[in-house]
Design a protein around this motif. Structure first.
Motif, PDB file in Angstrom:
ATOM      1  N   SER A  10     -29.514  10.254  41.801  1.00  0.00           N
ATOM      2  CA  SER A  10     -28.615   9.447  40.966  1.00  0.00           C
ATOM      3  C   SER A  10     -28.936   9.769  39.519  1.00  0.00           C
ATOM      4  O   SER A  10     -30.006  10.282  39.203  1.00  0.00           O
ATOM      5  N   ARG A  11     -28.010   9.465  38.643  1.00  0.00           N
ATOM      6  CA  ARG A  11     -28.211   9.755  37.220  1.00  0.00           C
ATOM      7  C   ARG A  11     -29.447   9.027  36.684  1.00  0.00           C
ATOM      8  O   ARG A  11     -30.158   9.559  35.844  1.00  0.00           O
ATOM      9  N   THR A  12     -29.710   7.832  37.198  1.00  0.00           N
ATOM     10  CA  THR A  12     -30.864   7.059  36.719  1.00  0.00           C
ATOM     11  C   THR A  12     -32.191   7.617  37.218  1.00  0.00           C
ATOM     12  O   THR A  12     -33.236   7.327  36.651  1.00  0.00           O
ATOM     13  N   ALA A  13     -32.147   8.432  38.284  1.00  0.00           N
ATOM     14  CA  ALA A  13     -33.378   9.018  38.816  1.00  0.00           C
ATOM     15  C   ALA A  13     -33.736  10.334  38.139  1.00  0.00           C
ATOM     16  O   ALA A  13     -34.823  10.862  38.345  1.00  0.00           O
ATOM     17  N   CYS A  14     -32.808  10.889  37.345  1.00  0.00           N
ATOM     18  CA  CYS A  14     -33.049  12.171  36.680  1.00  0.00           C
ATOM     19  C   CYS A  14     -34.148  12.042  35.638  1.00  0.00           C
ATOM     20  O   CYS A  14     -34.246  11.031  34.950  1.00  0.00           O
ATOM     21  N   THR A  15     -34.941  13.089  35.540  1.00  0.00           N
ATOM     22  CA  THR A  15     -35.967  13.147  34.508  1.00  0.00           C
ATOM     23  C   THR A  15     -35.709  14.372  33.650  1.00  0.00           C
ATOM     24  O   THR A  15     -35.260  15.402  34.142  1.00  0.00           O
ATOM     25  N   GLU A  16     -35.975  14.267  32.377  1.00  0.00           N
ATOM     26  CA  GLU A  16     -35.730  15.366  31.437  1.00  0.00           C
ATOM     27  C   GLU A  16     -37.012  16.079  31.032  1.00  0.00           C
ATOM     28  O   GLU A  16     -36.960  17.158  30.468  1.00  0.00           O
ATOM     29  N   ASP A  17     -38.156  15.495  31.310  1.00  0.00           N
ATOM     30  CA  ASP A  17     -39.420  16.107  30.904  1.00  0.00           C
ATOM     31  C   ASP A  17     -39.918  17.059  31.993  1.00  0.00           C
ATOM     32  O   ASP A  17     -39.476  17.009  33.125  1.00  0.00           O
ATOM     33  N   GLY A  18     -40.817  17.940  31.623  1.00  0.00           N
ATOM     34  CA  GLY A  18     -41.374  18.892  32.577  1.00  0.00           C
ATOM     35  C   GLY A  18     -40.404  20.006  32.906  1.00  0.00           C
ATOM     36  O   GLY A  18     -39.350  20.145  32.298  1.00  0.00           O
ATOM     37  N   ASP A  19     -40.765  20.796  33.903  1.00  0.00           N
ATOM     38  CA  ASP A  19     -39.931  21.937  34.306  1.00  0.00           C
ATOM     39  C   ASP A  19     -38.881  21.556  35.342  1.00  0.00           C
ATOM     40  O   ASP A  19     -37.851  22.213  35.440  1.00  0.00           O
ATOM     41  N   VAL A  20     -39.177  20.553  36.143  1.00  0.00           N
ATOM     42  CA  VAL A  20     -38.253  20.155  37.210  1.00  0.00           C
ATOM     43  C   VAL A  20     -37.981  18.659  37.148  1.00  0.00           C
ATOM     44  O   VAL A  20     -38.783  17.885  36.624  1.00  0.00           O
TER      45      VAL A  20
END
Length: 73
Positions: A10-20
């Motif tokens: 879900s959009r709320t589960a997305c993370t922007e930090d790190g490589d994945v």
């Protein structure tokens, strides 16, 4: 090397930090590439003013799957 596609949780589960993304496990480069492909296809459908995008996308799916089968065989 092959791998299975895993859609976003879900959009709320997305993370922007790190490589994945810790939500889906896909690389941020892969996620951005898919987003770009979706945007280009949506723009094309709008440009062509198709009133039946579902039919176009089903046709496109068949074409892409046929191309993949041809290229792998």
């Amino acid at each position: 090397m092959s791998k299975s596609f895993k859609p976003c949780v879900s959009r709320t589960a997305c993370t922007e930090d790190g490589d994945v993304c810790r939500g889906c496990g896909r690389s941020h480069d892969e996620i951005n590439a898919v987003r770009n492909q979706v945007a280009q296809l949506a723009d094309f459908i709008r440009q062509m003013e198709y009133d039946n995008p579902q039919e176009f996308l089903q046709w496109m799916q068949g074409k892409v799957l046929k191309r993949l089968a041809k290229d792998s065989g």
